[in-house]
Enzyme design. Structure first.
Site, short mmCIF file in Angstrom:
data_model
loop_
_atom_site.label_atom_id
_atom_site.label_comp_id
_atom_site.label_asym_id
_atom_site.label_seq_id
_atom_site.Cartn_x
_atom_site.Cartn_y
_atom_site.Cartn_z
N ASP A 338 0.89 -1.25 0.02
CA ASP A 338 -0.05 0.07 -0.07
C ASP A 338 0.96 1.20 0.02
O ASP A 338 1.68 1.35 0.67
CB ASP A 338 -0.79 0.05 1.37
CG ASP A 338 -1.83 1.04 1.36
OD1 ASP A 338 -2.81 1.21 0.44
OD2 ASP A 338 -1.68 2.02 2.26
N GLU A 374 1.65 -0.38 -5.06
CA GLU A 374 0.83 0.69 -5.35
C GLU A 374 2.06 1.92 -5.62
O GLU A 374 2.54 2.60 -4.61
CB GLU A 374 -0.03 0.96 -4.33
CG GLU A 374 -1.07 2.33 -4.82
CD GLU A 374 -2.17 2.39 -3.38
OE1 GLU A 374 -3.28 2.64 -3.90
OE2 GLU A 374 -1.94 2.28 -2.51
#
Length: 692
Positions: A338, A374
């Site tokens: 993330d 990401e």
């Protein structure tokens, strides 16, 4: 307290480590005056003992406690000065979670009343684990990248409403590996399940005070512990059982991990773990006008109040230890990071040669794992798509937005769509990055589901309690005449066709396909594009299927099967790309509907929304192409007459996929030689076949 024999113990390994005669405790806390271990009754959480750690080696406090058994509950208290201007936030009243704890006895839930003063009753307790080595029952699948199809799911959302999962397994790790769930995943054709955060987390105080929760789990309090919300009795054992069972079925497990921030928030946030041990090293801080660190202002590259300082040696070690733990002890196959741009900050500016990237690349265990970035955060210079090391895969938002725009009918996206279709080589350059680098998605957990993407023109997040101001406003969606659900047959037909178009595009594109769990079931979130706080039917998968939903599920299964049946559709290996040896394509041709080759001016024509792509594999001994495909796309709002490439005598084009048809069984099994009428908003896939 006399029943515990206390000795100095060892500074390594960090955490609680069982031995033959007891347990060694070690914790990083460099600036404290003292550290205490607090032991608790496992049934009542009554405090049994407070033991001052007698030894300190460098920055690590440690001791050995004899007569400790696996299952013992514990926590820490730290004695030291509270000098916030120096980054020191020690508070003896706050019970702290061991950063290296491997299990917690209950979920972390914010409670202001229980936190104020002595926080013992609010803080979950760590559980001492048995140190016996764990042996996997099965080998890991090690699915090659070119055969990988990822399915993103939430542990609870996947299983909570599943009719076959027993009630006590619903929403749990053991529900994910239920035979009925596995049968669905296998029948769909996916090869890896990517689980949203499973490490222990605490919903933010502000969302808890509104009576909601952080359902997604992107707010960690520990990087090693399985989230207790997903546990029946023993989180470590149940997680391992889940992984082993999925591996036995040939499915890989990828974890969504959050190393960019923690649940401790900004300056006013609670002391739960990291802040209470070494606040000044674990987080990044702004600098004042003179360049000095301002410990009153946390850097907020995450948008969640703080930014973890992964450039600091102890924090880097902790993150690496966590990754190795989940890989070796818990058995997972890869990670989706993330806001991974934060991990490349060293410590403030991004670099593809950051300490984190160098460390993970030289690790003999992690170099074998699937690593998905990401590739952004919200800090300065945080958008880094295409700039990660070559052993990383990257979530490609350019792919997502282009595919949505093209099929919505927006003008001027055909050229970009073609680029995305063949691996986004403008971003992931030939010879430097694999054509498989792009993780392609049309929908993700944050945003509209595929069904909502064709059902809503605007977000509808009122249930989140923020007056519909949260969530992204740029969704590139359409409702085709009515906002939300409708019974209008014409609108439903175009919506279903558009779902087929986008899902088929996903399977025909070079890169790694990423399927949002539930899209194949036509899942809706009722127009909510930011359902992070919705632990209810808005987020849970609805497994009931009517004929329309069953038809789309069948289409998804067949589209994935078509991709997996072809070496070229899985992994296009071009002659002019020396990233790997060999090639499986002799030539690629782009055509206009009139059958002529596309020229530069054709690509620049904004009104041109239809084209064909021919993929010719190497020739075999009979001078025929080993694989020979023609992909025809028409995103315009009218039918288009296509002149197909001439194959010569005894061969013709056979239709393999046609998104005009709602039911796969209704697709025509035709051999076509010259002309095909391509319906508006549709894809047709042809394969060269012998004409008998």
């Amino acid at each position: 307290m006399s029943k515990f024999d206390v000795s100095d113990g060892q500074p390594h390994p960090l955490g609680a480590t069982m031995g033959q005669s007891g347990c060694n405790f070690a914790v990083h806390c460099p600036n404290a005056d003292g550290v205490e271990i607090c032991l608790f009754n496992k049934d009542t959480e009554e405090q049994l003992a407070v033991i001052a750690m007698p030894a300190k080696t460098g920055k690590i406090w440690h001791c050995q406690l004899d007569n400790i058994q696996a299952g013992q509950l514990y926590g820490y208290r730290v004695i030291g000065e509270n000098h916030v201007h120096m980054g020191l936030k020690f508070d003896h009243q706050k019970l702290l979670i061991d950063p290296y704890a491997k299990a917690l006895n209950r979920p972390a839930v914010w409670n202001k009343t229980q936190y104020e003063g002595d926080s013992q009753y609010m803080i979950p307790k760590a559980i001492v684990q048995d140190s016996e080595p764990y042996l996997q029952k099965n080998f890991k699948p090690h699915t090659p990248l070119d055969q990988t199809v990822i399915y993103e799911a939430h542990v609870k959302g996947l299983t909570q409403l599943h009719p076959d999962v027993p009630d006590h397994y619903k929403g749990k790790f053991l529900g994910v590996c239920h035979p009925s769930v596995i049968r669905h995943l296998k029948s769909l054709g996916i090869t890896a399940i990517q689980l949203m955060p499973v490490a222990a987390f605490m919903p933010e105080p502000y969302i808890t005070n509104k009576g909601l929760t952080n359902y997604w789990g992107y707010n960690p309090i520990n990087y090693f512990c399985p989230e207790p919300r997903y546990v029946v009795e023993d989180g470590v054992a149940e997680f391992k059982t889940m992984v082993n069972t999925l591996h036995e079925a040939g499915l890989e497990v990828i974890l969504d991990v959050v190393f960019n921030h923690t649940a401790e928030g900004d300056f006013d946030g609670p002391l739960l773990s990291f802040k209470g041990f070494d606040n000044s090293s674990c987080y990044l801080f702004d600098r004042n006008e003179y360049g000095a660190i301002d410990y009153n202002k946390y850097v907020n590259n995450s948008g969640c109040g703080n930014s973890v300082n992964t450039a600091f040696p102890y924090v880097l070690k902790m993150v690496m230890d966590a990754l190795r733990y989940w890989t070796t002890e818990m058995g997972v196959d890869g990670f989706r990071f993330d806001l991974a741009a934060s991990l490349g900050r060293d410590p403030y500016e991004f670099s593809s040669l950051s300490g984190f990237f160098r460390t993970i690349r030289q690790d003999p265990i992690l170099i074998k794992s699937k690593l998905i970035a990401e590739p952004w955060d919200i800090g300065h210079g945080g958008y880094r798509l295409g700039q990660f090391p070559s052993n990383w895969l990257e979530c490609n938002d350019k792919y997502r937005d282009t595919v949505r725009s093209f099929w919505r009918g927006d003008k001027g996206h055909t050229s970009d769509f073609a680029t995305r279709l063949l691996g986004s080589r403008d971003v992931f350059h030939k010879e430097a990055r694999s054509i498989l680098t792009s993780v392609n998605n049309v929908s993700y957990h944050d945003g509209f589901t595929l069904h909502d993407l064709v059902s809503y023109a605007e977000r509808h997040n009122e249930a989140n309690g923020e007056q519909n101001r949260d969530g992204h406003g740029h969704n590139v969606s359409a409702n085709y005449g009515v906002e939300g659900e409708t019974s209008d047959a014409q609108i439903l037909a175009i919506r279903e066709r558009q779902k087929r178009n986008m899902f088929a595009t996903l399977m025909l594109s070079q890169g790694i396909p990423h399927v949002l769990g539930g899209d194949e079931l036509s899942r809706t979130q009722q127009g909510n594009n930011n359902a992070y706080c919705q632990d209810n039917e808005i987020s849970w998968l609805d497994w009931t299927l009517n004929q329309q939903k069953q038809d789309f599920l069948t289409f998804c299964q067949q589209a994935i099967s078509l991709r997996k049946s072809s070496e070229i559709l899985n992994h296009l290996n071009l002659k002019d790309d020396n990233y790997s040896l060999g090639h499986n394509v002799e030539k690629i041709n782009w055509y206009r509907p009139d059958g002529e080759r596309k020229l530069e001016d054709d690509w620049q024509n904004h009104n041109n929304q239809a084209f064909a792509l021919e993929l010719c594999g190497p020739r075999d001994a009979d001078n025929a192409h080993h694989e020979h495909w023609l992909l025809v796309f028409n995103a315009s709002d009218h039918d288009v007459r296509f002149h197909l490439p001439d194959l010569g005598a005894d061969t013709a084009w056979q239709i393999m996929l046609d998104t005009r048809y709602a039911r796969w069984s209704e697709q025509p099994d035709l051999l076509i030689r010259q002309v095909h009428m391509q319906a508006f908003k549709s894809i047709c896939v042809f394969k060269c076949s012998v004409d008998n």
